[in-house]
Write an enzyme that holds these catalytic residues in place. Sequence first.
Site, PDB file in Angstrom:
ATOM      1  N   HIS A  11       4.729  -1.623  12.991  1.00 16.22           N
ATOM      2  CA  HIS A  11       3.291  -1.435  12.864  1.00 16.22           C
ATOM      3  C   HIS A  11       2.692  -1.056  14.205  1.00 16.22           C
ATOM      4  O   HIS A  11       2.760  -1.828  15.158  1.00 16.22           O
ATOM      5  CB  HIS A  11       2.664  -2.721  12.338  1.00 16.22           C
ATOM      6  N   SER A  68      -4.457  -0.758  14.330  1.00 15.48           N
ATOM      7  CA  SER A  68      -4.543  -1.334  12.999  1.00 15.48           C
ATOM      8  C   SER A  68      -5.985  -1.316  12.499  1.00 15.48           C
ATOM      9  O   SER A  68      -6.621  -0.269  12.524  1.00 15.48           O
ATOM     10  CB  SER A  68      -3.945  -2.740  13.044  1.00 15.48           C
ATOM     11  N   ASP A 116       5.376   2.610   8.799  1.00 14.73           N
ATOM     12  CA  ASP A 116       4.485   1.497   9.125  1.00 14.73           C
ATOM     13  C   ASP A 116       4.260   0.656   7.875  1.00 14.73           C
ATOM     14  O   ASP A 116       3.891   1.175   6.828  1.00 14.73           O
ATOM     15  CB  ASP A 116       3.143   2.044   9.635  1.00 14.73           C
TER      16      ASP A 116
END
Length: 539
Positions: free
Chosen positions: A508, A254, A480
């Site tokens: 994610h 991320s 995502d």
Amino acid sequence: MKLVPRIATASLLLAGLALSGCSSSPSPSGAGSSSSASSSTDSAATASPGGGTGAGASSAAAPVLEPLPAAIPDALQHYYTQKLSWHSCNSGFQCSTLKVPLDYAQPAAGDISLAVVRHQASGKGSTRLGSLLINPGGPGGSAVEYAEYAAMTYPAIVRSSYDIVGVDPRGVAGSTPVSCLSDKQMDAYTATDSTPDTPAEINTLVAADKALAQGCEKLSGKLLSHVSTVDSARDMDVVRALLGDAKLNYLGKSYGTFLGATYAGLFPSRVGRMVLDGAMNPSLDALDLNQQQAGGFETAFNAFAADCVKSSSCPLGSSTEQADRKLDQLLASWDAHPLSTGTSRKLDEALGTTGVIAAMYDQQQWPQLRGALTQAERGDGSGLLSLSDQYYERDSSGHYSNLMYANAAVNCLDLPTAATGPEQVEQQLAAYRKASPHFGTTLAWGGLTCAYWPVKPSGEARTIPAKGSAPIVVVGTTRDPATPYAWAQALAAQLDSGTLLTYNGDGHTAYARGSQCIDGAINVYLLTGRTPAKGTVCK
């Protein structure tokens, strides 16, 4: 950059640690097989969920992040040569702290502390490959907590070869932290209407953003100018040296991909094996990031709705069209009539939206969201409030971690604000709503936080080629919610040595979340340095 309807620029980007309690499916213990991968990219993988055609394309105008000189400056030598004093902590872990300069431009101006934890490799001799520094994202996520999770659940063959190391970035958790509000003030802040309909509601939202900024300045003013991603990337190089590694082996998820890419851009010759999973595109400005992320959450909700309506008990109806209408109706009803939760807190539209979005990060939370929406239909907002609290890292005693404060502080320093005032947000609303009919308004107003920040941004959108680095693997998931797939395409393309690995699926990030294909390809790379074949798609 976590979504959070009430925080900063491009939403908070976490790997799911805080949102799902790290309940990823167990990963295979061996390097695995990539037999389920396809080496030709299909239409689902090349789409740009969350942003439309070319949504994640690098901005041609973004300047290049240039590397720092390879030689370590004399003024920093004592940081690079300090000794880490390790002590046992928890079960099987070692903890320590280190010092880094508050201001790299003026190292003599003072120090701050960073918390570090490691779990030593279980293998012996030639099987040990040094340290693997990991980061779960945020900004604001605790890498120390994530390392404690990863050291127990990452594939055994990786854990036997690497010391798993987590360092809370500056401003975060166990390191010198950013502080802003009391818990009671944070309760009020998170419940502030994030879709204002009247001038009075706009004024209330602006006042809340100003109160956050003022609180951060009062409690953390000296630190606020020095928590940028560039600062944290420079800290990682100090950590690398203190761990005794000539090159940095790194796995970032991320926002952690932006941190890792920044390190690669600043120190390309010191990149070892680097995995960037759930990638950000560093060449986008805050407005583009926000709008494209809004589209990512819309794509994720569409996938959730399509799954939900297959069941006769789906609280959103029996078709995706009904689900779209029903969610809009629910959001509007919570705005007008907040729900009881069995506590002194009500579930309003802001908290309800956060609860819905929180479950988008991991499809394993879809059943929990269905249950929470069913409760909400009956007038009980407790399930959605629980999801929202997980998202904000609010515990059962009402205490918040500093996740959201660090998130705002880093985001507001890294990029100029997406909007300078309410008038500009109102001009942007149509584009946000086009990207995301359900969540666009919330993210548009969330982009206002940095407009009132007490320090000016030190960063800007940049392209990161990292010329001369070792091969870097970029992982993108096609649906995502927080980091649209097009961002991974863009980052892999701008990195001179980037290789894109695609997971055609939901949720994610992808590594260590149940895909043997993804895990196998990443394990082989971490153990041997061999990158996946060009165009590899895992399903």
